[in-house]
Design an enzyme around this catalytic site. Sequence first.
Site, PDB file in Angstrom:
ATOM      1  N   HIS A  21       0.792  -1.325   0.140  1.00 31.00           N
ATOM      2  CA  HIS A  21      -0.192   0.056   0.597  1.00 31.00           C
ATOM      3  C   HIS A  21       1.123   1.003  -0.247  1.00 31.00           C
ATOM      4  O   HIS A  21       0.715   2.469  -0.876  1.00 31.00           O
ATOM      5  CB  HIS A  21      -0.713  -0.126   1.242  1.00 31.00           C
ATOM      6  N   LYS A  45     -18.099  -6.759   7.021  1.00 32.14           N
ATOM      7  CA  LYS A  45     -17.262  -7.290   7.263  1.00 32.14           C
ATOM      8  C   LYS A  45     -15.826  -6.963   8.543  1.00 32.14           C
ATOM      9  O   LYS A  45     -15.301  -6.413   8.936  1.00 32.14           O
ATOM     10  CB  LYS A  45     -16.096  -7.420   6.333  1.00 32.14           C
ATOM     11  N   ARG A  94      -2.064  -6.106  -9.235  1.00 33.57           N
ATOM     12  CA  ARG A  94      -0.362  -6.508  -8.466  1.00 33.57           C
ATOM     13  C   ARG A  94      -0.346  -7.642  -9.533  1.00 33.57           C
ATOM     14  O   ARG A  94      -0.551  -6.996 -10.577  1.00 33.57           O
ATOM     15  CB  ARG A  94      -0.613  -6.908  -7.140  1.00 33.57           C
ATOM     16  N   SER A 132      -2.986  -7.776   2.670  1.00 31.38           N
ATOM     17  CA  SER A 132      -3.359  -7.839   4.129  1.00 31.38           C
ATOM     18  C   SER A 132      -3.426  -9.029   4.227  1.00 31.38           C
ATOM     19  O   SER A 132      -3.190  -9.478   5.578  1.00 31.38           O
ATOM     20  CB  SER A 132      -3.978  -6.868   4.905  1.00 31.38           C
TER      21      SER A 132
HETATM   22  O1  PNS Z   1      -8.896  -2.401   0.643  1.00 32.89           O
HETATM   23  P1  PNS Z   1     -10.204  -3.565  -0.251  1.00 32.89           P
HETATM   24  O2  PNS Z   1     -11.412  -4.009   0.574  1.00 32.89           O
HETATM   25  O3  PNS Z   1      -9.827  -4.025  -1.713  1.00 32.89           O
HETATM   26  O4  PNS Z   1     -11.273  -2.367  -1.248  1.00 32.89           O
HETATM   27  C1  PNS Z   1     -12.057  -2.338  -1.606  1.00 32.89           C
HETATM   28  C2  PNS Z   1     -13.095  -0.921  -1.618  1.00 32.89           C
HETATM   29  C3  PNS Z   1     -12.658  -0.002  -0.338  1.00 32.89           C
HETATM   30  C4  PNS Z   1     -12.016  -0.385  -2.773  1.00 32.89           C
HETATM   31  C5  PNS Z   1     -14.259  -1.360  -2.070  1.00 32.89           C
HETATM   32  O5  PNS Z   1     -15.483  -2.361  -1.768  1.00 32.89           O
HETATM   33  C6  PNS Z   1     -15.632  -0.565  -1.920  1.00 32.89           C
HETATM   34  O6  PNS Z   1     -15.538   0.947  -2.834  1.00 32.89           O
HETATM   35  N1  PNS Z   1     -16.236  -0.254  -1.529  1.00 32.89           N
HETATM   36  C7  PNS Z   1     -17.321   1.167  -1.130  1.00 32.89           C
HETATM   37  C8  PNS Z   1     -18.937   0.862  -2.254  1.00 32.89           C
HETATM   38  C9  PNS Z   1     -18.891   1.264  -3.519  1.00 32.89           C
HETATM   39  O7  PNS Z   1     -18.497   2.307  -3.823  1.00 32.89           O
HETATM   40  N2  PNS Z   1     -17.955  -0.176  -4.305  1.00 32.89           N
HETATM   41  C10 PNS Z   1     -18.141   0.051  -5.570  1.00 32.89           C
HETATM   42  C11 PNS Z   1     -19.122   0.343  -6.424  1.00 32.89           C
HETATM   43  S1  PNS Z   1     -20.904  -0.971  -6.472  1.00 32.89           S
END
Ligand code: PNS
Length: 166
Positions: A21, A45, A94, A132
């Site tokens: 990150h 979650k 990645r 993570s």
């Molecule tokens: O680190 P992660 O868990 O891969 O991050 C995922 C994240 C936070 C980027 C994604 O889940 C997110 O943006 N969630 C908020 C809800 C949303 O807007 N989702 C995308 C459109 S459906």
Amino acid sequence: MAENKKIAIYPGSFDPLTNGHIDIIQRALGIFDQVIVAVLHNPSKKALFTMEEREQMISECFQDEPSVLVDSFGGLLVEYAKIKNAVAIIRGMRALSDFESEFQMALMNRKLNKEVQSVFLMTGFRWIFTSSSIIKEAAQFGGDISDMVPESVHRKLMEKFPKLKA
Ligand code: PNS
């Protein structure tokens, strides 16, 4: 001048922040004036670290970098991006396995808000297999992951997992 600032959001769970990150944040700082690291508040979650712990660990890492702000958000990412006047959403890439879900999410985000661009940055080769989840998995059984996370995160992981040694 402040209005012309190019702001990017770097969203994620950051449970916890990894060196991968950090690599992405540093690359984003080369393109944008300000990077907001936004921790998703997702009560459904199960996380190892609380929101406060996650935000604090990130803040500690970037305490000398005024162009990095740490925040949290809930709900739709594109709405949060709009409130923050962000022009871009940063996501790290990645291996190829990231592509499909990232592509899907980027297209949904674009459908919901055409003003915000998704920008994918390739992580440094060293962090291609860092996540993570895999770090938590190894750390809980005492696996040495000290070179994969910043020191502040390693300290917190040791508090959570007594088997993990300095
Ligand atoms: O680190 P992660 O868990 O891969 O991050 C995922 C994240 C936070 C980027 C994604 O889940 C997110 O943006 N969630 C908020 C809800 C949303 O807007 N989702 C995308 C459109 S459906």
